[in-house]
Write an enzyme that holds these catalytic residues in place. Structure first.
Site, PDB file in Angstrom:
ATOM      1  N   GLU A 233       0.883  -1.174   0.000  1.00 19.66           N
ATOM      2  CA  GLU A 233       0.000   0.000   0.000  1.00 19.66           C
ATOM      3  C   GLU A 233       0.912   1.213   0.000  1.00 19.66           C
ATOM      4  OE1 GLU A 233      -1.507   3.016   0.661  1.00 19.66           O
ATOM      5  OE2 GLU A 233      -2.193   2.474   2.684  1.00 19.66           O
TER       6      GLU A 233
ATOM      7  N   GLU B 203       3.727  12.678  -4.682  1.00 16.45           N
ATOM      8  CA  GLU B 203       3.017  12.663  -3.402  1.00 16.45           C
ATOM      9  C   GLU B 203       3.747  13.607  -2.439  1.00 16.45           C
ATOM     10  OE1 GLU B 203       3.032   9.002  -0.993  1.00 16.45           O
ATOM     11  OE2 GLU B 203       0.875   9.298  -0.748  1.00 16.45           O
TER      12      GLU B 203
ATOM     13  N   CYS C  36      -2.209   8.460   3.037  1.00 18.13           N
ATOM     14  CA  CYS C  36      -1.973   7.879   1.707  1.00 18.13           C
ATOM     15  C   CYS C  36      -3.116   8.207   0.763  1.00 18.13           C
ATOM     16  CB  CYS C  36      -1.764   6.380   1.814  1.00 18.13           C
ATOM     17  SG  CYS C  36      -2.913   5.578   2.927  1.00 18.13           S
TER      18      CYS C  36
HETATM   19  P1  NAI Z   1       9.148   4.673   4.512  1.00 15.58           P
HETATM   20  O1  NAI Z   1       8.250   4.095   3.501  1.00 15.58           O
HETATM   21  O2  NAI Z   1      10.617   4.576   4.261  1.00 15.58           O
HETATM   22  O3  NAI Z   1       8.849   4.015   5.955  1.00 15.58           O
HETATM   23  C1  NAI Z   1       7.786   3.143   6.232  1.00 15.58           C
HETATM   24  C2  NAI Z   1       8.280   1.965   7.028  1.00 15.58           C
HETATM   25  O4  NAI Z   1       9.246   1.247   6.276  1.00 15.58           O
HETATM   26  C3  NAI Z   1       8.960   2.315   8.345  1.00 15.58           C
HETATM   27  O5  NAI Z   1       8.609   1.359   9.317  1.00 15.58           O
HETATM   28  C4  NAI Z   1      10.432   2.200   8.003  1.00 15.58           C
HETATM   29  O6  NAI Z   1      11.234   1.943   9.116  1.00 15.58           O
HETATM   30  C5  NAI Z   1      10.424   1.023   7.068  1.00 15.58           C
HETATM   31  N1  NAI Z   1      11.568   0.934   6.159  1.00 15.58           N
HETATM   32  C6  NAI Z   1      12.318   1.934   5.629  1.00 15.58           C
HETATM   33  N2  NAI Z   1      13.286   1.445   4.839  1.00 15.58           N
HETATM   34  C7  NAI Z   1      13.162   0.100   4.852  1.00 15.58           C
HETATM   35  C8  NAI Z   1      13.865  -0.981   4.219  1.00 15.58           C
HETATM   36  N3  NAI Z   1      14.888  -0.759   3.396  1.00 15.58           N
HETATM   37  N4  NAI Z   1      13.453  -2.238   4.448  1.00 15.58           N
HETATM   38  C9  NAI Z   1      12.392  -2.480   5.253  1.00 15.58           C
HETATM   39  N5  NAI Z   1      11.711  -1.519   5.891  1.00 15.58           N
HETATM   40  C10 NAI Z   1      12.080  -0.243   5.686  1.00 15.58           C
HETATM   41  O7  NAI Z   1       8.700   6.172   4.682  1.00 15.58           O
HETATM   42  P2  NAI Z   1       9.462   7.418   5.366  1.00 15.58           P
HETATM   43  O8  NAI Z   1      10.910   7.416   4.996  1.00 15.58           O
HETATM   44  O9  NAI Z   1       9.142   7.465   6.792  1.00 15.58           O
HETATM   45  O10 NAI Z   1       8.750   8.629   4.627  1.00 15.58           O
HETATM   46  C11 NAI Z   1       9.165   9.017   3.335  1.00 15.58           C
HETATM   47  C12 NAI Z   1       7.974   9.359   2.468  1.00 15.58           C
HETATM   48  O11 NAI Z   1       7.157   8.214   2.286  1.00 15.58           O
HETATM   49  C13 NAI Z   1       7.034  10.380   3.034  1.00 15.58           C
HETATM   50  O12 NAI Z   1       7.477  11.675   2.773  1.00 15.58           O
HETATM   51  C14 NAI Z   1       5.754  10.075   2.317  1.00 15.58           C
HETATM   52  O13 NAI Z   1       5.721  10.707   1.073  1.00 15.58           O
HETATM   53  C15 NAI Z   1       5.810   8.588   2.100  1.00 15.58           C
HETATM   54  N6  NAI Z   1       4.986   7.828   3.064  1.00 15.58           N
HETATM   55  C16 NAI Z   1       3.830   7.272   2.629  1.00 15.58           C
HETATM   56  C17 NAI Z   1       2.993   6.578   3.493  1.00 15.58           C
HETATM   57  C18 NAI Z   1       1.719   5.989   3.047  1.00 15.58           C
HETATM   58  O14 NAI Z   1       0.867   5.637   3.859  1.00 15.58           O
HETATM   59  N7  NAI Z   1       1.513   5.811   1.765  1.00 15.58           N
HETATM   60  C19 NAI Z   1       3.328   6.443   4.908  1.00 15.58           C
HETATM   61  C20 NAI Z   1       4.591   7.017   5.274  1.00 15.58           C
HETATM   62  C21 NAI Z   1       5.366   7.692   4.363  1.00 15.58           C
END
Ligand code: NAI
Ligand code: MG
Length: 491
Positions: A260, A393, A294
């Protein structure tokens, strides 16, 4: 400003993670500071786990799945565990809302709404656990063929910081109702309600190893979890780029995934729409949770004859929006961290530099603490459909307006991004409601309404870069299980 309990909850607490039914620190003893986005100050800490901790958590979940009793327990009993969790969340609702609000910066009423949604997940999946079943299939003479829905085994859940408790609940609800066991890694910026939920799950009677939580950074704990060979299925909510990394990690073991990955969701407003009904919904769809949603409605497409009227009305509303600390419960809270605030501010600056008209901007409350990550909401229009603001986004309180000519133009614009998560259609023309809803590429389409994140019973997920697989509703139970076909030759 603000005197709510959410200002002091968990002050000074060193949180522990949960492996095999026990509260434990990380093996290294390393910790991550927990900051309140409202003032930037550290108020608690969580374990910083690495590969060795992940190993223990996955092995615990593996053992709980392979040896039972969870995966062999009657479905109704699994459902009852989820229902007990529902009651415990209700009982501890005020604390959970305060914890979520302080940890993420979201206004306390949003934290409270998240508790309500969390309860709904446990209520829904608690009741659904014993209502999903297979089929019998007409086959050759002398045979009986039937299907069973079997759990994958160990599910890894990697969750984001925007709605940590709700997203945790949708993972727990569907995965555990089907008889899987779980290892969850919440986001390093928002792990507190997940850790609290692990305590409540123990109280609810989930056997040891059924629900493990490890906290830590994505690049270490998250990467080790998504690539672990004893994990059978991975479910992820977060950014597309991390989604790619996680799919690649899971692909090494050829494991299934649910992704997602966000959106650039349009709301289409036709000239015959009930504009007064639409206006507050259009604003809320991007302001809810500071736009860190999201399914945020981040693009509004407006039919030309009413463009000026709608843009002016939205500008009036945007100029009155106020950001402030979570416990002041204003229109929006601070954003989750400095990086997110800077990212959103960067989009706004770049749009202004590119000459996109800034129609209105809200304000930050003068009493908001200095060190908080505040970003006043911004309204831009008309936006060039190819601009970064129109395509990427932003994940913040920034709304873009686009005029359109006719229905065909509206559909083309709506589909003209890499994403496809949610869409809204505003029109009184019934035939057009059906046509547009069918032609817009989005996992959910709302007609004369919009539900950013709403509706536990409604299947939810994306097309295109928004991801694949479906969460929520009954469909999530299919994602969290696999069909086994059994054929009897009885002559
Ligand atoms: P992210 O997608 O990197 O983090 C989400 C989760 O993934 C966290 O638990 C993080 O620790 C984990 N994660 C990060 N790198 C990983 C890896 N290589 N392997 C496994 N798990 C990993 O999002 P982040 O860096 O916090 O935010 C960056 C951008 O992502 C935001 O600016 C936003 O645009 C987007 N975002 C979108 C979301 C949604 O619901 N669609 C939610 C959060 C962020
Ligand atoms: Mg936090």
């Amino acid at each position: 400003m603000g005197t709510h309990f959410s200002r002091s909850v968990a002050e000074g607490r060193a949180f522990m993670q949960f492996i095999d039914g026990r509260s434990v620190d990380s093996l290294s003893g390393e910790r991550i500071d927990v900051r309140s986005p409202s003032d930037g100050a550290v108020f608690a800490s969580i374990p910083a786990s690495t590969e060795a901790d992940v190993e223990l958590a996955v092995k615990s979940a593996r053992k709980a799945f392979d040896e039972g009793p969870w995966s062999r327990m009657p479905a109704v009993e699994r459902g009852r565990c989820l229902t007990r969790l529902f009651h415990l969340v209700e009982k501890n609702g005020e604390e959970l809302a305060a914890l979520e609000s302080r940890d993420t910066g979201k206004p306390i009423r949003q934290g409270t709404a998240d508790v309500t949604a969390t309860m709904r997940y446990f209520e829904f999946y608690g009741g659904a656990a014993d209502k999903i079943h297979g089929d019998t299939i007409p086959f050759l003479d002398g045979y009986t063929a039937l299907t069973l829905r079997e759990p994958h085994g160990v599910v890894a859940g990697i969750t984001p910081w925007n709605y940590p408790m709700q997203i945790l609940a949708r993972v727990i609800g569907a995965a555990l109702a089907m008889g899987n066991t779980l290892v969850v890694k919440p986001a390093e910026d928002a792990s507190l309600t997940t850790l609290r939920m692990a305590e409540l799950a123990l109280e609810a009677g989930f056997p040891a190893g059924v629900f493990n939580v490890i906290t830590g950074y994505g690049r270490s704990a998250g990467a080790a979890l998504s690539s672990h060979p004893l994990v059978d299925y991975v479910t992820f909510t977060g950014s597309p780029i991390t989604g790619t990394a996680i799919q690649q990690a899971a692909a090494v073991n050829n494991r299934g995934v649910t992704m997602e990955l966000g959106g650039k969701s349009p709301q289409i407003v036709f000239a015959d729409a009930d504009i007064e009904a639409a206006l507050p919904v259009l604003v809320n769809a991007i302001i809810q949770n500071g736009g860190q949603t999201c399914s945020a409605g981040s693009r509004v497409l407006i039919e030309k004859p009413i463009y000026e009227q709608v843009a002016t009305a939205l500008a009036e509303r945007f100029s009155k929006l106020v950001a402030g600390p979570h416990d002041a419960d204003l229109d929006i809270g601070p954003l989750v961290n400095v990086a997110q605030r800077d990212k959103v501010a960067g989009f706004i600056a770049a749009a202004q530099e590119a000459g996109i008209p800034l129609l209105a901007q809200g304000t930050v409350h003068p009493d908001a603490p200095e060190g908080g990550y505040y970003q006043p909401p911004a309204l831009f229009g008309a936006v060039d459909p190819q601009a970064a603001l129109a395509q990427e986004e932003v994940f913040g309180p920034v709304l873009s307006l686009f005029p359109f000519e006719d229905e065909a133009d509206a559909i083309r614009l709506a589909n003209d991004t890499e994403f496809g998560l949610v869409a809204g259609v505003w029109t009184r023309d019934g035939a057009r409601q059906h046509r547009v809803a069918k032609r817009v590429r989005a996992g959910q389409v709302f007609v004369n309404g919009y539900g950013a994140g709403g509706g536990v019973e409604l299947p939810f997920g994306g097309f295109k870069k928004s991801g694949h697989g479906r969460e929520k509703g009954f469909e999530a139970l299919f994602d969290m299980s696999a069909t086994k076909t059994i054929v009897f030759n009885h002559g």
